[in-house]
Design a protein around this motif. Structure first.
Motif, short mmCIF file in Angstrom:
data_model
loop_
_atom_site.label_atom_id
_atom_site.label_comp_id
_atom_site.label_asym_id
_atom_site.label_seq_id
_atom_site.Cartn_x
_atom_site.Cartn_y
_atom_site.Cartn_z
N ARG B 79 1.18 -0.74 0.35
CA ARG B 79 -0.06 0.22 -0.35
C ARG B 79 0.44 1.12 -0.22
NH1 ARG B 79 -1.24 3.76 3.57
NH2 ARG B 79 -0.80 1.99 5.08
N PHE B 80 1.77 1.33 0.63
CA PHE B 80 2.97 2.29 0.65
C PHE B 80 3.73 2.71 -0.29
CE2 PHE B 80 7.49 3.80 3.13
CZ PHE B 80 6.19 5.14 3.52
N ASP B 83 1.20 4.23 -2.83
CA ASP B 83 0.97 5.90 -2.45
C ASP B 83 2.29 6.56 -3.01
OD1 ASP B 83 -1.44 5.04 -1.37
OD2 ASP B 83 -0.84 5.19 0.59
N ILE B 84 3.50 5.73 -2.90
CA ILE B 84 4.58 6.62 -3.16
C ILE B 84 4.58 6.78 -4.98
CG2 ILE B 84 7.53 6.23 -3.39
CD1 ILE B 84 7.32 5.20 -0.57
N LYS B 87 2.46 9.45 -6.25
CA LYS B 87 2.84 10.70 -6.37
C LYS B 87 4.23 10.93 -6.77
CE LYS B 87 0.04 11.82 -2.45
NZ LYS B 87 -1.45 12.38 -2.94
N PRO B 89 6.62 13.10 -8.28
CA PRO B 89 6.31 14.27 -9.14
C PRO B 89 6.61 14.05 -10.42
CG PRO B 89 8.77 14.24 -8.71
CD PRO B 89 7.97 12.80 -7.52
N GLN B 109 13.44 15.90 -8.26
CA GLN B 109 13.88 15.68 -7.28
C GLN B 109 13.58 15.14 -5.47
OE1 GLN B 109 16.68 18.07 -7.44
NE2 GLN B 109 16.80 18.35 -9.64
N SER B 110 12.31 13.90 -6.43
CA SER B 110 11.88 13.78 -4.94
C SER B 110 13.03 12.44 -4.96
CB SER B 110 10.69 13.20 -5.02
OG SER B 110 10.16 12.79 -4.29
N SER B 111 13.25 11.84 -3.14
CA SER B 111 14.20 10.27 -3.46
C SER B 111 13.96 9.60 -2.02
CB SER B 111 15.63 11.38 -3.29
OG SER B 111 16.36 9.65 -2.83
N PHE B 112 13.04 9.01 -2.41
CA PHE B 112 12.55 7.84 -1.19
C PHE B 112 13.66 6.97 -0.55
CE2 PHE B 112 8.53 10.16 -2.41
CZ PHE B 112 7.92 9.89 -0.76
N THR B 113 13.77 6.56 0.29
CA THR B 113 14.66 5.61 0.44
C THR B 113 13.63 4.15 1.90
OG1 THR B 113 16.74 6.50 0.44
CG2 THR B 113 16.61 4.21 1.79
N ILE B 114 12.78 3.38 1.46
CA ILE B 114 12.18 2.51 2.17
C ILE B 114 12.42 1.02 2.31
CG2 ILE B 114 10.07 3.20 1.35
CD1 ILE B 114 9.35 1.62 -0.36
N ASN B 115 12.06 0.21 3.66
CA ASN B 115 12.66 -1.12 3.31
C ASN B 115 12.38 -1.46 3.17
OD1 ASN B 115 14.11 0.75 5.70
ND2 ASN B 115 13.07 0.51 7.27
N GLU B 275 -38.80 -2.18 -5.30
CA GLU B 275 -37.67 -0.96 -4.91
C GLU B 275 -38.49 -0.40 -3.86
OE1 GLU B 275 -35.57 0.25 -7.73
OE2 GLU B 275 -33.55 -1.07 -7.23
#
Lengths: 379, 379
Positions: B79-80, B83-84, B87, B89, B109-115, B275
């Protein structure tokens, strides 16, 4: 009481008054809606004691297909009655009240009989008699509402902060809201000066509901205020809201009059970066995003971090950076709410220090609108 | 492992495999999605143990903007991570796995580090090796699903009834579902005969999820079946579902082969009337709608009643009425589900007596589709 009416006009009016009707009420008759038929019109009323909505369907408008055969009044179960009207088979429906408030609703071959209540037991609407009404352009008023209600408190511990504070005199309108962590203040100028001056607090919930009721084709809303009630007139509909009692805090002194660091952004660019950073801060126990500003290098960097999940770092390209170096942390959800209220504008973000509130203002017409956010101490 | 990919293609594939991923799982790694990069493609996998979905993004399709720099595999929080990606750019994103499964996702310019997690610990997909695959026209298969899953049981007390029973041999497909209060059976003829014969029960939930995945531009779905798994191939996507164990009840004997009263309706007209009647039955403790049929007078009347709220009565104008007089009561929600599955068709409703199940069939091609409903005893 007996009348025939067009289903489309009737459904629209039922939807309007239903906005005020709650199923969670301590006064059972308020789960109903009141219908009053006179020769020239029928009037529908819904209320939850805080908000009351009254709308009129006139017989002289041929679109309404309204013909009143006999006058009278009845209270009918709101949600249930509205569901029935929406599902009826024909374009017109006939409603007739018989003995013991039994109400027959017919349309085509379909015939409902439902139990109504005596309209004499329905509470009276507040009486508002003032000579002054303040005309407000609809689109501008909706903007004021959307820009201020974001900062309204939803904590009942300080009830006065659950409202928006309006101060109106001459041709000036000031609206401000704060939940003590953030503040939003909007000022507008009326076309004509009004007589007298007004200072009142309207519940945020009332304003949100009111805003939803104002169609784009509605040019003007007119406002009257008494000691404990406000009345908004929107075409054939009257919207009453109670006012909040008590003194609103002096918010003027909270707004800083100088800054040591200024960064300029296009609001949507900063919003997108904060949304990305908040993906990580939301996974963390303390929902905090950090921003570092280096005016010498002209750099602004946004950080989000969650020990469990990871981190994010983003170098921004601001339009302008000036003043002192700074590192400051804040709740990104407050920042997102604030940034959304600026739409596509270019904004200045002005800081004094890491522990003092910072402000967001549009670069043009900057005294009209200000959002203030209190930072979070992380050291 | 390192690759660059177009955000649009990647988001679409993430949405596809996410359908199989549940946050409520007893196997923690299944909250993740598996990514495997080879030179020619990346493969995404999601699973909740009941359903597994695997989709391939190929490098030779220029729309995917895919370039694989180094091969490898990783499991990321589904999920996470989704989501990234949504979003980010820029139109393309780069994903690189470093030490300790730390995964860096960059875009502009966006930089994510995830486990991330070791892909070796991700469960293996079921292996399905059969020589036969059954081709099914997509729109027809979606229709079979929607027409039968309405009657699937949602009670775990008899697990076999939570699935749809398929019997396939030569060029015949029969699908049937029942929750013991109602039954829905659909038959179709394949263009070509298949080899062998199949008799299996697929969970209704799997079919609902599968149906949502089949786009309108997808012409064909191919089905393979083993002892305990079904595999559906939809373009570049594989959809695995476990089969339900046990013997499905013999439903053939439940369907009456004669009737004493027949009424014909346009399905939408009867649906609208039911109905309306159910508005009242839903307010009552026992949710029952009554229908009376008088073939001599050619009248059919529908009644709904709630002691607290009121009642409704509607005279229908059926296309045809024949046979014996009858008064019969039933659950209107079953009737609504059944009627919706007939779309705009004209239908026959066939009764034997007030306490025996009645059936709904299309007036044309009536042996293809049958809905059966058990009445409610009210006397």
């Amino acid at each position: 009481m007996k009348f025939t009416i067009g289903r489309t006009a009737f459904t629209k009016a039922l939807n309007t008054v239903s906005r005020a009707i709650s199923t969670k009420t301590t006064i059972p008759i308020l789960t109903g809606l009141k219908l009053v038929a006179s020769q020239s019109a029928i009037v529908l009323t819904g209320s939850d004691a805080d908000i009351s909505i009254e709308t009129t369907i006139k017989a002289d408008n041929p679109d309404n297909l309204l013909a009143v055969e006999s006058e009278g009044a009845i209270v009918l179960p709101a949600r249930f009655f509205t569901d029935i009207v929406k599902k009826l088979p024909q374009d017109t429906i006939t409603l007739e009240v018989g003995e013991n408030f039994q109400t027959m609703i017919t349309s085509g071959q379909s015939s409902f009989t439902i139990n109504g209540l005596d309209a004499n037991n329905y509470p009276h609407l507040p009486e508002i008699q003032t000579n002054t009404s303040i005309p407000l352009a609809s689109d501008l008023f909706k903007q004021i509402i959307s820009q201020t209600v974001v900062a309204v408190s939803n904590q009942e511990s300080r009830p006065i902060l659950t409202g928006v504070h309006f101060v109106i005199s001459e041709n000036h309108v000031m609206a401000v809201a704060t939940d003590s962590h953030r503040l939003s203040q909007r000022k507008v100028t009326l076309e004509k000066s009004i007589e007298g001056s007004y200072d009142f607090v309207i519940p945020g919930k009332s304003l949100t509901e009111l805003s939803r009721m104002i169609d784009d084709d509605q040019e003007e809303v007119s406002l009257s205020v008494t000691e404990n009630q406000a009345l908004f007139v929107i075409g054939d509909t009257l919207f009453y809201s109670r006012l909040l009692e008590g003194n609103y805090p002096d918010t003027g002194r909270l707004i800083p009059d100088s800054h040591d660091t200024r960064v300029s952004f296009d609001a949507p660019d900063l919003l997108a970066a904060i949304e990305r950073a908040s993906l990580l801060s939301h996974e963390s126990r303390n929902n905090v995003v950090k921003i570092t500003i280096d005016p010498d290098k002209k750099t602004v960097t946004i950080y989000g971090n969650s020990p469990d999940v990871g981190n994010v770092e983003e170098d921004m390209e601001p339009n302008q950076v000036e003043g002192n170096q700074l590192e400051i942390s804040f709740n990104p959800d407050y920042m997102k709410d604030a940034l959304r209220s600026f739409g596509q504008s270019t904004i200045n973000v002005d800081f004094t220090s890491a522990l003092r509130p910072f402000t967001l203002t549009p670069t043009e017409d900057s005294d009209r609108f200000i959002q203030l956010i209190t930072p979070i101490r992380t050291f």
